[in-house]
Design an enzyme around this catalytic site. Sequence first.
Site, PDB file in Angstrom:
ATOM      1  N   SER A   1       0.249  -9.788  -0.987  1.00 20.26           N
ATOM      2  CA  SER A   1       0.039  -8.344  -0.827  1.00 20.26           C
ATOM      3  C   SER A   1       0.332  -7.820   0.563  1.00 20.26           C
ATOM      4  O   SER A   1       0.428  -6.606   0.754  1.00 20.26           O
ATOM      5  CB  SER A   1      -1.403  -7.981  -1.210  1.00 20.26           C
ATOM      6  OG  SER A   1      -2.324  -8.679  -0.396  1.00 20.26           O
TER       7      SER A   1
ATOM      8  N   LYS B   1       0.788  -1.230   0.000  1.00 25.89           N
ATOM      9  CA  LYS B   1       0.000   0.000   0.000  1.00 25.89           C
ATOM     10  C   LYS B   1       0.825   1.287   0.000  1.00 25.89           C
ATOM     11  O   LYS B   1       0.369   2.328  -0.477  1.00 25.89           O
ATOM     12  CB  LYS B   1      -0.938   0.005   1.212  1.00 25.89           C
ATOM     13  CG  LYS B   1      -2.145  -0.903   1.090  1.00 25.89           C
ATOM     14  CD  LYS B   1      -3.182  -0.314   0.150  1.00 25.89           C
ATOM     15  CE  LYS B   1      -4.504  -1.074   0.215  1.00 25.89           C
ATOM     16  NZ  LYS B   1      -5.534  -0.442  -0.625  1.00 25.89           N
TER      17      LYS B   1
END
Length: 504
Positions: free
Chosen positions: A305, A51
Amino acid sequence: MLTGYVEKILKARVYDVANETPLDVMPRLSKRLNNTILLKREDLQPVFSFKLRGAYNRMSQLSADERERGVVCASAGNHAQGVALAASKMNIPALIVMPKTTPPIKVESVRAYGAEIKLHGNSYDDASAYASAVAEKDGRTFIHPYDDPEVIAGQGTIAMEIIRQHPEPIHAVFVPVGGGGLISGVSAYIKAFWPEIKIIAVEPADAASLKAALEADERVKLDQVGLFADGTAVRQVGVEPFRICRETVDEVVTVSSDELCAAIMDIFQDTRSIAEPSGALAVAGVKKYLAQNPMENQQLVAINSGANINFDRLRHVAERSEIGERREVLFATKIDEQPGSFQKFCKTLGERGITEFNYRYADEQKAQVFVGVRMNGQEEERQQLFSQLDNAGYDWVDFTDNETAKLHVRYMVGGHAPQIDNERLIRFEFPERPGALLRFLTRIGQRWNISLFHYRNHGADYGRVLVGIQVGEDYKQEFQTFLDTLGYTYWEETDNPAYALFLK
């Protein structure tokens, strides 16, 4: 459209804070699936998630005036940490709005970067609405977690690295999906140059907003989403991500929570790292995709992720991973309420590893038991087990896919049994190996009636069993001699207050 994103991705500023993460082969999983599985390690970023790429790239575009007024975002986890780190690096005032339900570990992680935190509401939607109002009132720039071209471009740098790191032909790239920022950036870059590479979106089955949108050919807002994969628990895919995904995504695969737990285990076995549920989505998707589309010797990339998982969730992950791998079957059956019935039942199961055995005396005729048995992951063995039970005359109910049974009932088998006389409660420990439980029951033999039994294999070197055994007054000395010569470590728990309150 894709050309414009390629340019943004090539110009994206991410490496002031982000690392170029490795693309590692998963040797064990690759061998098992007869394909080369490559794991893109975004869990190795400074904030343990991809992110920060999008957050930093978006914030690097701010004007001097915008930087002075500061930024605001809404997030319960990874995006919050990305914005906080970027703000710290660029010396920009940042307000992070987080739901009041956010775990303390995530709040403290954001606070460690020096950001101001506001806890508001009980959901992301509540926090997002508050953050938007603050942006309007104070002139702060709202940093969206996924519905922003610069955020999307920042995430797209992952695709740029994948192609550079693995120049050999890739069959497919598997990408976890929440709001869609990651997959839109990755797919825009890859499809612009290598349209033959498949882009496979992977979503939790209980939060499949992209799948619903693609099927309806418009964005759909889900009534509710599951929270196990909290990093991708988004009710509606973003406007810009959906626009890109309609053109670039080849297929959507959805996976269950149990399949995610199994994927977390796969990643741990190959890397000794622990992915968060959303981080393991792509690996779970690879396995599901290959089960539905058999192939060999292909190159398949899965993006891990993130690794922001609360430690206390690992118990649930470990508990459910074997079921997700189809390596454990759970079922209920009845056995005769008489000495030796446990031993007879275990002989029917053969040398299979028993992972769980729960029983509490209910009446004088039949005993209802809850059983877990280790499998090899093949449906044939599962059917063979149930055929053996049929042939031995046992009625059974398969609970492997019964969520209530897995989450609750398995832990509630028991209760008080006031009709039981002279019950002694003993806790045993014995070396854990195939057939250990059967050998334990054989040693106990048919001399004593078992009125309570709880066993769960946790993968340790020693098995732990809690047993209720009826011992009359005239047989106390004989029973004590039996315990002392049994050969297993044991503890008397008859006076334990937990037994008196819940089981006696």
